[in-house]
Design a protein around this motif. Structure first.
Motif, PDB file in Angstrom:
ATOM      1  N   GLY A  31       0.988  -1.558  -0.062  1.00 22.51           N
ATOM      2  CA  GLY A  31       0.113  -0.239   0.198  1.00 22.51           C
ATOM      3  C   GLY A  31       0.957   1.231  -0.244  1.00 22.51           C
ATOM      4  N   GLU A  32       1.930   1.594   1.069  1.00 17.46           N
ATOM      5  CA  GLU A  32       3.151   2.084   0.957  1.00 17.46           C
ATOM      6  C   GLU A  32       3.451   2.701  -0.548  1.00 17.46           C
ATOM      7  OE1 GLU A  32       5.632   1.761   4.371  1.00 17.46           O
ATOM      8  OE2 GLU A  32       3.728   2.199   5.300  1.00 17.46           O
ATOM      9  N   ARG A  33       4.074   1.563  -1.173  1.00 19.51           N
ATOM     10  CA  ARG A  33       4.820   1.835  -2.878  1.00 19.51           C
ATOM     11  C   ARG A  33       3.668   2.922  -3.826  1.00 19.51           C
ATOM     12  NH1 ARG A  33       8.137  -3.167  -4.239  1.00 19.51           N
ATOM     13  NH2 ARG A  33      10.095  -3.288  -2.482  1.00 19.51           N
ATOM     14  N   LEU A  34       2.252   1.886  -3.678  1.00 18.57           N
ATOM     15  CA  LEU A  34       1.193   2.206  -4.453  1.00 18.57           C
ATOM     16  C   LEU A  34       0.044   3.877  -3.611  1.00 18.57           C
ATOM     17  CD1 LEU A  34      -0.646  -1.444  -4.483  1.00 18.57           C
ATOM     18  CD2 LEU A  34       0.866  -0.009  -6.462  1.00 18.57           C
ATOM     19  N   SER A  35       0.901   4.229  -2.242  1.00 16.48           N
ATOM     20  CA  SER A  35       0.596   4.650  -1.991  1.00 16.48           C
ATOM     21  C   SER A  35      -1.566   5.093  -2.112  1.00 16.48           C
ATOM     22  CB  SER A  35      -0.152   6.198  -2.784  1.00 16.48           C
ATOM     23  OG  SER A  35       2.322   6.950  -2.780  1.00 16.48           O
ATOM     24  N   VAL A  36      -1.760   3.810  -1.700  1.00 15.11           N
ATOM     25  CA  VAL A  36      -3.460   3.738  -0.779  1.00 15.11           C
ATOM     26  C   VAL A  36      -3.394   2.558   0.246  1.00 15.11           C
ATOM     27  CG1 VAL A  36      -4.469   3.224  -3.274  1.00 15.11           C
ATOM     28  CG2 VAL A  36      -2.593   1.000  -2.154  1.00 15.11           C
ATOM     29  N   SER A  37      -4.010   3.002   1.078  1.00 16.62           N
ATOM     30  CA  SER A  37      -4.513   1.605   2.486  1.00 16.62           C
ATOM     31  C   SER A  37      -4.352   0.935   1.682  1.00 16.62           C
ATOM     32  CB  SER A  37      -6.225   2.799   3.270  1.00 16.62           C
ATOM     33  OG  SER A  37      -6.510   1.254   1.978  1.00 16.62           O
ATOM     34  N   PRO A  38      -3.533  -0.128   2.868  1.00 17.98           N
ATOM     35  CA  PRO A  38      -3.654  -1.530   2.810  1.00 17.98           C
ATOM     36  C   PRO A  38      -5.141  -2.468   2.973  1.00 17.98           C
ATOM     37  CG  PRO A  38      -2.575  -0.539   4.807  1.00 17.98           C
ATOM     38  CD  PRO A  38      -3.319   0.300   4.472  1.00 17.98           C
ATOM     39  N   ILE A  53     -11.277  -6.432 -11.348  1.00 20.92           N
ATOM     40  CA  ILE A  53     -10.245  -5.347 -11.389  1.00 20.92           C
ATOM     41  C   ILE A  53     -10.024  -4.828 -12.949  1.00 20.92           C
ATOM     42  CG2 ILE A  53      -8.122  -6.936 -12.189  1.00 20.92           C
ATOM     43  CD1 ILE A  53      -6.993  -5.176  -9.210  1.00 20.92           C
ATOM     44  N   SER A  54      -9.457  -2.961 -13.163  1.00 20.89           N
ATOM     45  CA  SER A  54      -9.772  -2.880 -14.090  1.00 20.89           C
ATOM     46  C   SER A  54      -7.876  -3.162 -14.573  1.00 20.89           C
ATOM     47  CB  SER A  54      -9.841  -1.218 -14.130  1.00 20.89           C
ATOM     48  OG  SER A  54      -8.639  -0.530 -13.425  1.00 20.89           O
ATOM     49  N   LEU A  55      -7.685  -3.105 -15.856  1.00 19.59           N
ATOM     50  CA  LEU A  55      -6.644  -3.339 -17.109  1.00 19.59           C
ATOM     51  C   LEU A  55      -6.004  -2.577 -15.948  1.00 19.59           C
ATOM     52  CD1 LEU A  55      -7.000  -4.534 -20.075  1.00 19.59           C
ATOM     53  CD2 LEU A  55      -6.014  -5.750 -18.218  1.00 19.59           C
ATOM     54  N   ARG A  56      -6.115  -0.716 -15.838  1.00 19.06           N
ATOM     55  CA  ARG A  56      -6.147   0.310 -15.289  1.00 19.06           C
ATOM     56  C   ARG A  56      -4.962  -0.160 -13.857  1.00 19.06           C
ATOM     57  NH1 ARG A  56      -6.111   6.144 -17.655  1.00 19.06           N
ATOM     58  NH2 ARG A  56      -7.347   5.156 -18.802  1.00 19.06           N
ATOM     59  N   GLN A  57      -5.904  -0.355 -13.145  1.00 16.91           N
ATOM     60  CA  GLN A  57      -5.946  -1.030 -11.061  1.00 16.91           C
ATOM     61  C   GLN A  57      -4.533  -2.230 -12.083  1.00 16.91           C
ATOM     62  OE1 GLN A  57      -9.551  -2.325 -10.407  1.00 16.91           O
ATOM     63  NE2 GLN A  57      -9.240  -0.393  -8.957  1.00 16.91           N
ATOM     64  N   LEU A  58      -4.192  -2.550 -12.904  1.00 14.80           N
ATOM     65  CA  LEU A  58      -3.078  -3.593 -12.862  1.00 14.80           C
ATOM     66  C   LEU A  58      -2.304  -3.036 -12.946  1.00 14.80           C
ATOM     67  CD1 LEU A  58      -4.865  -6.732 -14.749  1.00 14.80           C
ATOM     68  CD2 LEU A  58      -4.385  -6.736 -11.723  1.00 14.80           C
TER      69      LEU A  58
END
Length: 64
Positions: A31-38, A53-58
Motif C-alpha cells: 500500500g505504501e508503494r502504491l500510495s493507497v491503504s492496506p 479489477i480494471s486493466l488500469r489498476q493492474l
C-alpha cells in the motif's frame, strides 16, 4: 473461462496476492508503494479474484 481452467491457471488467492507474498510484502508495505491503504490493496486482490479489477489498476500495481 471455465472454473476448472481458472483454477489451473491462477494461484490460490490470485496473482496479486501470490506475487505480493512472494516478494515478502505485507498489505501495508505494498500500500505504501502504491500510495493507497492496506485495505485498498486487499480490495484489489479481491477484485482480481472476482474478475472485476480494471486493466488500469493492474498496470498501476505492476509499476510498483
Amino acid at each position: 473461462m471455465s472454473d476448472a481452467l481458472f483454477k489451473l491457471t491462477h494461484p490460490h488467492g490470485g496473482w496479486l496476492k501470490s506475487t505480493r507474498l512472494g516478494r515478502d510484502l505485507s498489505l501495508r508495505a505494498l500500500g505504501e508503494r502504491l500510495s493507497v491503504s492496506p485495505q485498498a490493496v486487499h480490495q484489489f486482490e479481491k477484485s482480481e479474484l472476482s474478475g472485476s479489477i480494471s486493466l488500469r489498476q493492474l498496470e498501476n500495481i505492476a509499476r510498483s
